[in-house]
Scaffold this motif. Structure first.
Motif, mmCIF file in Angstrom:
data_model
loop_
_atom_site.group_PDB
_atom_site.id
_atom_site.type_symbol
_atom_site.label_atom_id
_atom_site.label_comp_id
_atom_site.label_asym_id
_atom_site.label_seq_id
_atom_site.Cartn_x
_atom_site.Cartn_y
_atom_site.Cartn_z
ATOM 1 N N ALA A 168 0.847 -1.078 0.356
ATOM 2 C CA ALA A 168 0.228 -0.031 -0.097
ATOM 3 C C ALA A 168 1.037 1.214 -0.225
ATOM 4 O O ALA A 168 0.782 2.149 -0.547
ATOM 5 N N PHE A 169 2.164 1.133 1.001
ATOM 6 C CA PHE A 169 3.135 2.446 0.904
ATOM 7 C C PHE A 169 3.477 2.845 -0.342
ATOM 8 O O PHE A 169 3.601 3.750 -0.563
ATOM 9 N N THR A 170 4.051 1.933 -1.014
ATOM 10 C CA THR A 170 4.482 1.339 -2.429
ATOM 11 C C THR A 170 3.896 2.226 -3.402
ATOM 12 O O THR A 170 3.906 2.788 -4.532
ATOM 13 N N ASP A 171 2.105 1.186 -3.446
ATOM 14 C CA ASP A 171 1.479 2.561 -4.692
ATOM 15 C C ASP A 171 1.176 3.699 -4.291
ATOM 16 O O ASP A 171 0.782 4.134 -5.581
ATOM 17 N N LEU A 172 1.494 4.076 -3.243
ATOM 18 C CA LEU A 172 0.408 5.509 -2.488
ATOM 19 C C LEU A 172 2.336 6.529 -3.191
ATOM 20 O O LEU A 172 2.357 7.548 -3.915
ATOM 21 N N ILE A 173 3.020 5.550 -2.978
ATOM 22 C CA ILE A 173 4.274 6.510 -3.120
ATOM 23 C C ILE A 173 4.340 6.579 -4.576
ATOM 24 O O ILE A 173 4.586 7.540 -5.408
ATOM 25 N N LEU A 174 4.219 5.485 -5.651
ATOM 26 C CA LEU A 174 4.011 5.628 -6.439
ATOM 27 C C LEU A 174 3.405 6.256 -7.745
ATOM 28 O O LEU A 174 3.245 7.020 -8.942
ATOM 29 N N GLU A 175 2.169 6.537 -7.033
ATOM 30 C CA GLU A 175 0.704 7.356 -7.257
ATOM 31 C C GLU A 175 0.931 8.610 -8.118
ATOM 32 O O GLU A 175 0.683 9.321 -8.571
ATOM 33 N N ASN A 176 2.279 8.741 -6.585
ATOM 34 C CA ASN A 176 2.279 10.337 -6.889
ATOM 35 C C ASN A 176 3.209 10.615 -6.938
ATOM 36 O O ASN A 176 3.693 12.180 -7.439
ATOM 37 N N ASN A 177 4.575 10.138 -7.215
ATOM 38 C CA ASN A 177 5.651 10.597 -7.988
ATOM 39 C C ASN A 177 5.892 9.343 -8.800
ATOM 40 O O ASN A 177 6.996 8.269 -8.402
ATOM 41 N N ARG B 74 7.782 8.577 -12.006
ATOM 42 C CA ARG B 74 9.346 9.201 -11.895
ATOM 43 C C ARG B 74 10.064 9.121 -10.417
ATOM 44 O O ARG B 74 11.358 8.693 -11.048
ATOM 45 N N ILE B 75 9.918 8.028 -9.627
ATOM 46 C CA ILE B 75 10.954 8.263 -8.008
ATOM 47 C C ILE B 75 11.868 6.821 -8.455
ATOM 48 O O ILE B 75 12.632 6.241 -8.297
ATOM 49 N N ALA C 87 19.244 8.461 -2.900
ATOM 50 C CA ALA C 87 17.496 9.313 -2.805
ATOM 51 C C ALA C 87 18.417 10.262 -1.590
ATOM 52 O O ALA C 87 19.423 9.643 -1.308
ATOM 53 N N GLN C 88 17.962 11.482 -1.284
ATOM 54 C CA GLN C 88 18.447 11.793 0.242
ATOM 55 C C GLN C 88 16.928 12.588 0.506
ATOM 56 O O GLN C 88 16.268 12.766 -0.013
#
Length: 70
Positions: free
Chosen positions: A37-46, A48-49, A55-56
């Motif tokens: 769920a966290f991974t999906d949330l991150i990928l949905e919002n960004n 290109r991550i 990463a910093q």
């Protein structure tokens, strides 16, 4: 180990250690569901991550906005 099953609404009780204990109390299947769920949330919002390398952490302050009741 006896775990207190009460609900608290105190921000002071939301320590990283308390959160880690809560997360560790979950079955492995629920931990994996949260990870997905966290991974999906991150990928949905960004999306290109995944292209980022080395990463910093964000510098400066983070402002948390909440919706006022009413």
């Amino acid at each position: 180990m006896i775990v207190d099953k009460t609900i608290s609404h105190s921000r002071q009780e939301e320590t990283p250690e308390a959160k880690a204990r809560w997360f560790q109390s979950l079955p492995l299947s629920e931990r994996m569901n949260l990870l997905c769920a966290f991974t999906d949330l991150i990928l949905e919002n960004n999306p290109r991550i995944v292209e980022s390398k080395h990463a910093q952490p964000a510098s400066g302050r983070v402002l948390v906005l909440t919706k006022a009741a009413g």
